[in-house]
Scaffold this motif. Structure first.
Motif, PDB file in Angstrom:
ATOM      1  N   VAL A   1      -4.306 -46.587  58.055  1.00 29.88           N
ATOM      2  CA  VAL A   1      -4.815 -47.298  59.236  1.00 29.88           C
ATOM      3  C   VAL A   1      -3.864 -47.093  60.426  1.00 29.88           C
ATOM      4  O   VAL A   1      -4.307 -46.848  61.552  1.00 29.88           O
ATOM      5  N   LEU A   2      -2.560 -47.143  60.161  1.00 36.78           N
ATOM      6  CA  LEU A   2      -1.593 -46.939  61.256  1.00 36.78           C
ATOM      7  C   LEU A   2      -1.797 -45.572  61.901  1.00 36.78           C
ATOM      8  O   LEU A   2      -1.679 -45.415  63.116  1.00 36.78           O
ATOM      9  N   LYS A   3      -2.117 -44.590  61.062  1.00 36.92           N
ATOM     10  CA  LYS A   3      -2.344 -43.235  61.589  1.00 36.92           C
ATOM     11  C   LYS A   3      -3.592 -43.244  62.485  1.00 36.92           C
ATOM     12  O   LYS A   3      -3.569 -42.717  63.603  1.00 36.92           O
ATOM     13  N   ALA A   4      -4.660 -43.887  62.001  1.00 38.40           N
ATOM     14  CA  ALA A   4      -5.893 -43.954  62.790  1.00 38.40           C
ATOM     15  C   ALA A   4      -5.671 -44.764  64.076  1.00 38.40           C
ATOM     16  O   ALA A   4      -6.332 -44.529  65.085  1.00 38.40           O
ATOM     17  N   MET A   5      -4.746 -45.690  64.037  1.00 44.49           N
ATOM     18  CA  MET A   5      -4.435 -46.480  65.226  1.00 44.49           C
ATOM     19  C   MET A   5      -3.526 -45.728  66.206  1.00 44.49           C
ATOM     20  O   MET A   5      -3.248 -46.217  67.296  1.00 44.49           O
ATOM     21  N   ALA A   6      -3.024 -44.551  65.767  1.00 47.21           N
ATOM     22  CA  ALA A   6      -2.076 -43.755  66.567  1.00 47.21           C
ATOM     23  C   ALA A   6      -0.809 -44.538  66.891  1.00 47.21           C
ATOM     24  O   ALA A   6      -0.269 -44.453  67.990  1.00 47.21           O
ATOM     25  N   ARG A   7      -0.344 -45.299  65.907  1.00 53.09           N
ATOM     26  CA  ARG A   7       0.887 -46.067  66.121  1.00 53.09           C
ATOM     27  C   ARG A   7       2.135 -45.195  65.968  1.00 53.09           C
ATOM     28  O   ARG A   7       3.232 -45.594  66.350  1.00 53.09           O
ATOM     29  N   GLU A   8       1.961 -44.045  65.337  1.00 53.22           N
ATOM     30  CA  GLU A   8       3.067 -43.085  65.209  1.00 53.22           C
ATOM     31  C   GLU A   8       4.257 -43.596  64.401  1.00 53.22           C
ATOM     32  O   GLU A   8       5.404 -43.289  64.715  1.00 53.22           O
ATOM     33  N   TYR A   9       3.980 -44.448  63.413  1.00 51.19           N
ATOM     34  CA  TYR A   9       5.000 -44.769  62.413  1.00 51.19           C
ATOM     35  C   TYR A   9       4.287 -45.100  61.111  1.00 51.19           C
ATOM     36  O   TYR A   9       3.083 -45.368  61.104  1.00 51.19           O
ATOM     37  N   THR A  10       5.046 -45.055  60.032  1.00 56.31           N
ATOM     38  CA  THR A  10       4.517 -45.437  58.722  1.00 56.31           C
ATOM     39  C   THR A  10       5.059 -46.825  58.385  1.00 56.31           C
ATOM     40  O   THR A  10       6.026 -47.277  59.020  1.00 56.31           O
ATOM     41  N   PRO A  11       4.484 -47.490  57.374  1.00 54.56           N
ATOM     42  CA  PRO A  11       5.041 -48.779  56.982  1.00 54.56           C
ATOM     43  C   PRO A  11       6.524 -48.665  56.621  1.00 54.56           C
ATOM     44  O   PRO A  11       7.318 -49.536  56.966  1.00 54.56           O
ATOM     45  N   GLU A  12       6.903 -47.556  55.979  1.00 55.07           N
ATOM     46  CA  GLU A  12       8.316 -47.382  55.566  1.00 55.07           C
ATOM     47  C   GLU A  12       9.219 -47.323  56.787  1.00 55.07           C
ATOM     48  O   GLU A  12      10.289 -47.924  56.821  1.00 55.07           O
ATOM     49  N   TRP A  13       8.774 -46.593  57.778  1.00 52.23           N
ATOM     50  CA  TRP A  13       9.548 -46.430  59.023  1.00 52.23           C
ATOM     51  C   TRP A  13       9.710 -47.783  59.710  1.00 52.23           C
ATOM     52  O   TRP A  13      10.782 -48.145  60.172  1.00 52.23           O
ATOM     53  N   TYR A  14       8.619 -48.541  59.726  1.00 48.74           N
ATOM     54  CA  TYR A  14       8.659 -49.890  60.323  1.00 48.74           C
ATOM     55  C   TYR A  14       9.624 -50.777  59.545  1.00 48.74           C
ATOM     56  O   TYR A  14      10.462 -51.473  60.121  1.00 48.74           O
ATOM     57  N   LEU A  15       9.512 -50.717  58.208  1.00 50.15           N
ATOM     58  CA  LEU A  15      10.342 -51.597  57.369  1.00 50.15           C
ATOM     59  C   LEU A  15      11.831 -51.263  57.484  1.00 50.15           C
ATOM     60  O   LEU A  15      12.675 -52.134  57.294  1.00 50.15           O
ATOM     61  N   GLU A  16      12.120 -50.028  57.850  1.00 53.35           N
ATOM     62  CA  GLU A  16      13.529 -49.669  58.078  1.00 53.35           C
ATOM     63  C   GLU A  16      14.076 -50.449  59.284  1.00 53.35           C
ATOM     64  O   GLU A  16      15.191 -50.963  59.255  1.00 53.35           O
ATOM     65  N   ARG A  17      13.250 -50.558  60.343  1.00 54.03           N
ATOM     66  CA  ARG A  17      13.660 -51.354  61.531  1.00 54.03           C
ATOM     67  C   ARG A  17      13.839 -52.826  61.147  1.00 54.03           C
ATOM     68  O   ARG A  17      14.742 -53.501  61.613  1.00 54.03           O
ATOM     69  N   ILE A  18      12.934 -53.307  60.301  1.00 54.90           N
ATOM     70  CA  ILE A  18      13.024 -54.699  59.840  1.00 54.90           C
ATOM     71  C   ILE A  18      14.331 -54.888  59.049  1.00 54.90           C
ATOM     72  O   ILE A  18      15.023 -55.904  59.207  1.00 54.90           O
ATOM     73  N   ALA A  19      14.677 -53.869  58.252  1.00 50.15           N
ATOM     74  CA  ALA A  19      15.925 -53.957  57.465  1.00 50.15           C
ATOM     75  C   ALA A  19      17.132 -54.046  58.409  1.00 50.15           C
ATOM     76  O   ALA A  19      18.087 -54.772  58.122  1.00 50.15           O
TER      77      ALA A  19
END
Ligand code: 5AD
Ligand code: SF4
Length: 441
Positions: free
Chosen positions: A272-290
């Motif tokens: 869904v993130l890809k279809a939304m053109a958010r240009e990150y994956t959940p893993e990439w996002y979770l790294e920022r959260i970490a």
């Protein structure tokens, strides 16, 4: 009561904090042009709506409102539509609501004085529709600050991200940052007015790039926090793509920077993130959260979620629910997907029936409530500094906010409550899933 020659206006604002602050600038500009603000449509010669088009419901609200006040046109009043609906619909607004004389998007507000002169000269089809062409920002020293405890500063306007569901790149123009010099000058002016809290604003606030090249976004945060008199700095909204580790380091090192980050994730599904053109994956996002979670300070997190994006499966939705459990946000703003004009997602079939979207939204909010419950109750017994926002001694409570952006309702028995913007130390005595209860220590 307005006299025959007096220029009066009524302004109503819909939508986000960017709009609320734009209105502060618009009000200041109108006052500078000799207009007086009044409290009701009845009293006003000029009626303005600063509009939001982020979802269809917000947009429909504006047209209903215009329709409600149609009769006032006969009483000689003039109407203007400002903001995102104005930019999106443009001259079509004149067809839908022929009594409207002025239509202006936010990227044209710097031309308001000229547009007002034309309005006063009797013109009835005035437009300010800069779209994505302008490089200019709207800065004014006349901002009429309406918020009694928080000074807003727009540091970056527009958006170049083009997430596939979002209308903002079309309504607010291309991304353009203000110079850090002008931001810091405004911060000083705000402090001189007696404000101690500043909120930096931008659709993607952390995409900020100083045109003078003097400082990064994180450095700007620090410098705003160093302005004498400033005790709290907030910023919204951050985009995960441009979220850098030095933001966390700055918050860690500077107590004036509030320990709260709003980082919209939108979905927990990579597909869904890809279809939304958010240009990150959940893993990439979770790294920022970490990064945020590894800070020395306990930094509170909040997010935005869209449910029912075209093609979102049950499994995609479950991944979003799982992400909520993993991150443990303190606050979630969740919305049903709404197809918007011009956006790339418009060609995708809005396949999820509204009942299903509602079901997912409710399930998500219920789940989030349960996640928040223990996280809020953890504060019981803690002593913290809060800022008074809304006095309501009649209800025996005043509404305050913690640095972490949590609402703390403070028990207050006396008839006179401390003014909005003042600070107090409170002990947390009880909690709800969305707020804390405290008493003054
Ligand atoms: N439909 C539903 N929600 C949307 N948002 C933005 N565009 C849409 C849309 N078309 C939400 C996003 C964004 C927040 C401000 O509004 O979650 O972060
Ligand atoms: Fe609404 Fe977005 Fe416009 Fe703000 S910028 S008013 S959220 S459409």
């Amino acid at each position: 009561m307005a006299t025959a020659t007096e220029k009066t206006f009524y302004l109503e604002t819909f939508g986000c904090q960017m709009n609320a602050h734009d209105s502060e600038k618009v009000i200041g500009t109108l006052r500078q042009e000799g207009y007086r603000q009044v409290e009701t449509e009845d009293e006003a010669g000029l009626i303005l709506y600063n509009t939001c088009s982020i979802r269809d419901k917000a947009e429909q609200k504006v047209f209903h409102r215009l329709n409600d006040y149609k009769a006032l046109h006969k009483a000689g009043k003039r109407f203007g539509v400002l903001g995102c609906v104005a930019q999106q619909e443009g001259e079509k607004i004149f067809e839908r609501a022929p009594y409207v004389s002025l239509v202006s998007g936010s990227a044209s507000y710097r031309k308001l004085p000229e547009m007002l002169s034309r309005l006063e000269a009797g013109e009835t089809r005035i437009t300010g529709l800069d779209d994505r062409q302008t490089d200019e920002t709207f800065e004014t020293e006349f901002t009429a600050r309406q918020n009694p405890y928080r000074g807003y500063i727009t540091i970056i306007e527009g958006c170049d991200k083009f997430c596939s569901y979002c209308v903002v790149p079309f309504t607010r123009g291309k991304e353009r940052s203000r110079t850090s010099t002008s931001v810091l000058e405004e911060a000083k002016r705000i402090a001189d007015l007696g404000y101690t809290e500043i909120q930096l604003l931008g659709q993607n606030v952390n995409s900020y790039r100083d045109p003078e090249g003097k400082c990064s976004f994180a450095e700007l945060l620090v410098r705003v926090g160093q302005v004498p008199g400033i005790r709290r700095v907030r910023f919204t909204t951050s985009h995960p793509r441009d979220f850098t580790r030095d933001i966390v380091e700055a918050i860690d090192a500077h107590p004036t920077l509030c320990d709260h980050v709003h980082l919209p994730v939108q979905s927990g599904s990579a597909r869904v993130l890809k279809a939304m053109a958010r240009e990150y994956t959940p893993e990439w996002y979770l790294e920022r959260i970490a990064w945020v979670k590894s800070a020395k300070r306990s930094i509170s997190l909040s997010t935005d979620i869209i449910v029912g994006f075209p093609g979102e499966t049950d499994d995609d939705f479950i991944q979003t629910m799982d992400l909520l459990a993993q991150v443990q946000y303190d606050c979630v703003f969740a919305f049903k997907y709404s197809a918007r004009p011009n956006t790339p997602a418009l060609v995708m079939i809005d396949s999820i029936p509204d009942v299903e979207k509602s079901k997912r939204l409710q399930a998500l909010l219920d789940r989030q409530r349960e996640i928040q419950r223990p996280n809020y109750s953890k504060h019981i017994g803690e002593v913290m500094e809060v800022m008074v926002e809304v006095q309501n001694p009649a209800r025996g409570q005043i509404s305050t906010r913690s640095s972490q952006n949590k609402t703390v309702n403070v028990t207050w028995a006396q008839p006179i409550a401390p003014a909005p913007g003042s600070y107090m130390r409170v002990r947390i005595t009880a909690s709800h899933p969305n707020s804390l209860i405290g008493e003054v220590v």
